[in-house]
Scaffold this motif. Structure first.
Motif, PDB file in Angstrom:
ATOM      1  N   GLU A   1      -6.454  13.388   4.314  1.00 20.25           N
ATOM      2  CA  GLU A   1      -6.102  11.961   4.421  1.00 20.25           C
ATOM      3  C   GLU A   1      -4.579  11.849   4.362  1.00 20.25           C
ATOM      4  O   GLU A   1      -3.967  12.180   3.353  1.00 20.25           O
ATOM      5  N   PHE A   2      -3.988  11.363   5.454  1.00 17.89           N
ATOM      6  CA  PHE A   2      -2.538  11.187   5.490  1.00 17.89           C
ATOM      7  C   PHE A   2      -2.197   9.798   4.962  1.00 17.89           C
ATOM      8  O   PHE A   2      -2.630   8.783   5.522  1.00 17.89           O
ATOM      9  N   LYS A   3      -1.420   9.772   3.889  1.00 18.40           N
ATOM     10  CA  LYS A   3      -1.103   8.517   3.211  1.00 18.40           C
ATOM     11  C   LYS A   3       0.400   8.261   3.302  1.00 18.40           C
ATOM     12  O   LYS A   3       1.213   9.103   2.920  1.00 18.40           O
ATOM     13  N   LEU A   4       0.761   7.082   3.816  1.00 18.67           N
ATOM     14  CA  LEU A   4       2.150   6.652   3.866  1.00 18.67           C
ATOM     15  C   LEU A   4       2.436   5.843   2.603  1.00 18.67           C
ATOM     16  O   LEU A   4       1.581   5.094   2.131  1.00 18.67           O
TER      17      LEU A   4
ATOM     18  N   GLU B   1      11.903   2.153   1.865  1.00 12.74           N
ATOM     19  CA  GLU B   1      12.606   1.116   2.620  1.00 12.74           C
ATOM     20  C   GLU B   1      11.762   0.587   3.766  1.00 12.74           C
ATOM     21  O   GLU B   1      11.809  -0.606   4.098  1.00 12.74           O
ATOM     22  N   ALA B   2      10.968   1.457   4.388  1.00 18.28           N
ATOM     23  CA  ALA B   2      10.071   1.002   5.453  1.00 18.28           C
ATOM     24  C   ALA B   2       9.077  -0.018   4.904  1.00 18.28           C
ATOM     25  O   ALA B   2       8.805  -1.054   5.543  1.00 18.28           O
ATOM     26  N   ALA B   3       8.520   0.256   3.724  1.00 18.92           N
ATOM     27  CA  ALA B   3       7.591  -0.692   3.098  1.00 18.92           C
ATOM     28  C   ALA B   3       8.296  -1.999   2.756  1.00 18.92           C
ATOM     29  O   ALA B   3       7.742  -3.094   2.954  1.00 18.92           O
ATOM     30  N   THR B   4       9.516  -1.890   2.264  1.00 15.64           N
ATOM     31  CA  THR B   4      10.289  -3.097   1.926  1.00 15.64           C
ATOM     32  C   THR B   4      10.534  -3.947   3.166  1.00 15.64           C
ATOM     33  O   THR B   4      10.400  -5.181   3.131  1.00 15.64           O
ATOM     34  N   ASN B   5      10.882  -3.304   4.275  1.00 18.16           N
ATOM     35  CA  ASN B   5      11.105  -4.033   5.526  1.00 18.16           C
ATOM     36  C   ASN B   5       9.847  -4.762   5.975  1.00 18.16           C
ATOM     37  O   ASN B   5       9.910  -5.888   6.487  1.00 18.16           O
ATOM     38  N   MET B   6       8.697  -4.127   5.795  1.00 22.06           N
ATOM     39  CA  MET B   6       7.440  -4.765   6.192  1.00 22.06           C
ATOM     40  C   MET B   6       7.177  -6.027   5.373  1.00 22.06           C
ATOM     41  O   MET B   6       6.756  -7.050   5.909  1.00 22.06           O
ATOM     42  N   VAL B   7       7.422  -5.925   4.081  1.00 21.80           N
ATOM     43  CA  VAL B   7       7.211  -7.083   3.214  1.00 21.80           C
ATOM     44  C   VAL B   7       8.152  -8.213   3.601  1.00 21.80           C
ATOM     45  O   VAL B   7       7.756  -9.386   3.688  1.00 21.80           O
TER      46      VAL B   7
ATOM     47  N   PRO C   1       0.813  -1.236   0.000  1.00 19.03           N
ATOM     48  CA  PRO C   1       0.000   0.000   0.000  1.00 19.03           C
ATOM     49  C   PRO C   1       0.834   1.269   0.000  1.00 19.03           C
ATOM     50  O   PRO C   1       0.479   2.247  -0.674  1.00 19.03           O
ATOM     51  N   TYR C   2       1.941   1.288   0.743  1.00 18.08           N
ATOM     52  CA  TYR C   2       2.775   2.486   0.779  1.00 18.08           C
ATOM     53  C   TYR C   2       3.344   2.784  -0.607  1.00 18.08           C
ATOM     54  O   TYR C   2       3.359   3.943  -1.052  1.00 18.08           O
TER      55      TYR C   2
END
Length: 800
Positions: A606-609, A617-623, A67-68
């Motif tokens: 609407e705050f979208k990350l 990189e934060a999204a990559t770490n989550m995956v 989503p990010y």
């Protein structure tokens, strides 16, 4: 010769099923056509391999469906300079930047960068670019202009005017260093070359930066520092030459050790030749399928080579045994093929399925790696299980691969010692130690971190030029190289309404208190600065006023920096500058942002990350965090299922899989101890280790089972297994471990990390197959087998 050696001589070969013989007869009846066909395939695929291009892109490194990332890609055109970009700092070692000589250099460098292919020229920023302006309020209202005076001529008055303009422009800390001894050029990049429609060639872009900027303009008094994803990838690609050197070193080490093992040049060079052919076929097939070579798949050819050598040693070892037993070279090759093609195919099929499970990770570069490794495994089936025995049927193998061992000699003692792990006492000790090691490894691996654990580019050494450049920019600029962007989405034409800006201000204030945050910038700061300017520069007015006319005046005109709002006025980037992009920093920032958004629902905004390199990189770490255990579950599930279908026994599955599981847990503990995080570069290592390690267990257990079926008790059967297959497994594990251990000296840190981890997994998988597997077999053998074994246990102890 001992009674036990008589057993080896008389029972080293057992008749195989008719189906296996049929395949062998079909293959060896057309040996010459097989060789010619393989030769033609090698020439063609070798030619295709030479055409393989480097294929590295920013999009392949990110989880496109997260989503990010979806939010980032949706608004990418509106986020000028906040995506994939280069930052080029030009430093003077003499005085400050306010000299005619330095400004002339900076202008030349800015112009040079402007014309480099791949640069988004509309978004390029420096104090020499027309989109960077200064503003102030006078009695006549707002006035402003470009930072470089229109009357610029390099004179002292022009320099003084430049200094004044810089102070008014708000660029100190972003485009001008805090100490005013360097200036920044921010160069956003296209993802696709607008001229060719092809992805940007990062290797060419990096070389252009080096040749056209650094080499051309850097002197004793002018230093140039470059950071950005494209530069990291470029440096990694340039390091490919060194990767090739380490591949050649590993090839040389394998050559020497294989000769010392076989003492036969034919059985040394031909297996290595077939293993290299497997790599050539892999690269040629990948190029034919449209794949390129990226920095993270550069190491896959060596893994393919390692797996090929592993299977090739088994073939050579078996042919040597048959030759030593008196068979001619053709018969020896045929019997070896009969005995090994089923366990070899099962092992390689397990490898391939294990690698395919990496496809569940939604990061294109890892998926490409999975395909690359799987294609390589497929080629090994043909080169080392088919072509190798056919070639050796012509050349033959020296049957005396080792001196005849007398009872009590060193090798005999080693095999006898390992065979004792099939006895109850030694087996119990081995299993208890394994359980203890598993528990200890599980405890330490709880602290395993996701993502980068070091500042800068952890793929490179801390003392690399890139990381030194990154450290310079971090130390001298207020806006760090690690940027996390939250997108504030509003209705059209509402980006500077009081409600919108007030909501953003509250969010901004919240994020400024997050650990690891240096500063936060948004349109709110522009509005406050405009209001202060309209009130004679009094800082008392540095606040948002609930008067839309005032806000419109404060946020209009050329003094608004580009990228702070979009053309539809429905998106406001909130730019958060971080201390670093370490995993714990990103986790904390994301948690802070999500906590605020959940507790403060807002209908207007609407705050979208998230965007920015740190957001990506934060999204990559989550995956990676969510996929790592799912990947392991699939790897072990697929390999276990295949072993069960093959051997039809859950006990066999436990014997083969348990040593691999122990190695995986200990590898995670080792990563924790060495400070290696789970990230794109290291996540595939455990899956690759399992894929290679399962070969050892399958070869050993299939050979052990064949001796058990012949009526030997467990201790005798395992001793015979060690004398044949076991010694090949031990040799392979040590040889491959030594080969990849040389990577520890690579200037590319992620290669060094992979070398350490793979060395550990090669050796521990080998030890697990030789020690823990027989101990588990002793514990888990069926009752009837145990009873049969116990009847001959006295004779077994006597033989040992």
């Amino acid at each position: 010769m001992s009674r036990r050696d008589d057993i080896i001589d008389h029972h080293i070969m057992h008749p195989l099923e008719d189906s296996e013989a049929a395949v062998e007869k079909a293959l060896f009846s057309m040996r010459l056509p097989v060789i010619l066909l393989c030769l033609l395939a090698t020439v063609f695929l070798g030619w295709k391999a030479t055409q393989m291009d480097v294929d590295a892109s920013f999009e392949k490194m990110i989880p496109a469906n997260h989503p990010y990332i979806a939010n980032f890609l949706e608004h990418r055109k509106d986020l000028t300079g906040l995506g994939n970009s280069l930052r080029i700092a030009v430093e003077t070692t003499e005085g400050d930047i306010f000299t005619a000589e330095f400004q002339e250099k900076l202008k030349q460098i800015s112009d040079e960068v402007f014309f480099i292919n791949g640069i988004d020229r509309s978004g390029l920023k420096s104090i020499w670019s027309p989109n960077v302006r200064w503003t102030e309020v006078t009695e006549e209202g707002f006035v402003g202009g470009t930072v470089i005076p229109k009357t610029w001529d390099g004179s002292e008055s022009s320099l003084q005017q430049l200094r004044t303009n810089v102070l008014k422009s708000g660029t100190i800390g972003s485009l001008v260093a805090n100490d005013m001894k360097s200036a920044m050029i921010l160069a956003p990049l296209y993802s696709v070359d607008p001229q060719t429609g092809l992805p940007i060639d990062y290797q060419k872009l990096s070389r252009n930066i080096e040749h056209l900027v650094r080499d051309k303009y850097q002197t004793d008094t002018i230093k140039i520092h470059v950071t950005g994803f494209a530069k990291v990838v470029g440096d990694l690609i340039e390091g490919a030459v060194q990767v090739a050197i380490f591949f050649i070193v590993a090839l040389g080490i394998t050559l020497v050790l294989l000769y010392l093992y076989s003492r036969c040049w034919r059985s040394t060079l031909i297996p290595l030749l077939c293993s290299v052919v497997a790599v050539i076929w892999q690269q040629g097939l990948l190029q034919s399928l449209g794949f390129g070579l990226d920095p993270y798949s550069m190491l896959v050819p060596f893994l393919v080579f390692a797996i090929a050598v592993s299977h090739g040693v088994q073939v050579v070892n078996r042919i040597a045994q048959e030759t030593g037993a008196g068979q001619d070279k053709v018969t020896a090759a045929r019997l070896a093929f009969r005995a090994l093609y089923i366990p070899g195919f099962i092992a390689l099929f397990s490898d391939g399925l294990g690698f395919v499970t990496l496809m569940i990770i939604d990061i294109a570069v890892i998926q490409d790696l999975a395909i690359s490794a799987s294609v390589g495994v497929a080629t090994i089936v043909l080169t080392n299980l088919v072509l190798l025995p056919v070639l050796l049927s012509y050349s033959g193998v020296n049957g005396k691969t080792e001196p005849e061992e007398k009872p009590g000699q060193q090798n005999d003692k080693a095999w006898s010692l390992l065979a004792r792990f099939t006895e109850p006492k030694a087996a119990s000790i081995a299993i208890l130690l394994a359980v203890g090691a598993f528990a200890l490894g599980s405890y330490y691996s709880q602290n395993l971190k996701i993502g980068d654990l070091d500042a800068g580019a952890p793929e490179l050494r801390a003392d690399s030029r890139y990381n030194k450049d990154n450290a310079f920019i971090t130390e001298n600029y207020s806006t760090s190289t690690d940027v996390f962007v939250v997108m504030a989405k509003t209705a059209d034409a509402q980006c500077v309404s009081y409600e919108t800006l007030a909501s953003i201000e509250r969010f901004q204030w919240h994020m400024e208190s997050a650990p690891g945050v240096q500063s936060v910038v948004s349109m709110v700061d522009v509005a406050k600065r405009g209001i202060v300017g309209m009130n004679e520069g009094s800082l008392k007015w540095a606040t948002l006023l609930p008067n839309q006319y005032v806000l419109n005046a404060a946020t209009s005109g050329k003094h608004v920096p580009p990228g702070m709002i979009n053309s539809a006025c429905n998106l406001v980037p909130v730019v958060i500058f971080l201390d670093d992009h370490k995993a714990e920093t990103l986790t904390g920032v994301v948690a802070f942002a999500k906590d605020y958004i959940q507790q403060n629902p807002d209908t207007a905004v609407e705050f979208k990350l998230a965007a920015g390199n740190a957001g990506v990189e934060a999204a990559t770490n989550m995956v990676i965090e969510s996929a790592q255990y799912e990947m392991l579950a699939w790897v072990y599930g697929v390999v276990s299922l295949l072993c069960f279908v093959t051997f039809r026994s859950w006990r066999t599955v436990v014997c083969i899989i348990a040593p691999l599981a122990l190695t995986s847990v200990l590898c995670q503990a080792l990563m924790t101890m060495l400070g290696i995080g789970v990230k794109v570069a290291t996540l595939p290592v455990i899956a690759l280790g399992v894929g290679i390690g399962v070969d050892y267990g399958i070869y050993i257990y299939s050979r052990l089972e064949s001796f058990l079926k012949q009526g030997f008790n467990l201790n005798q059967a395992y001793y015979l297994t060690l004398k044949s297959t076991g010694k090949a497994v031990a040799f392979t594990g040590l040889t491959l471990g030594i080969g990849v251990a040389t990577w520890a000296w690579s200037p590319i840190k992620f290669q060094a990390d992979m070398g350490i981890l793979l060395t550990f997994m090669f050796v521990w998988n080998m030890l697990g197959a030789l020690i823990l597997l027989p101990a588990l077999a002793r514990l888990l053998l069926k009752k009837q087998s145990r009873t049969r074994n116990d009847k001959t246990s006295h004779n077994t102890r006597a033989l040992v």
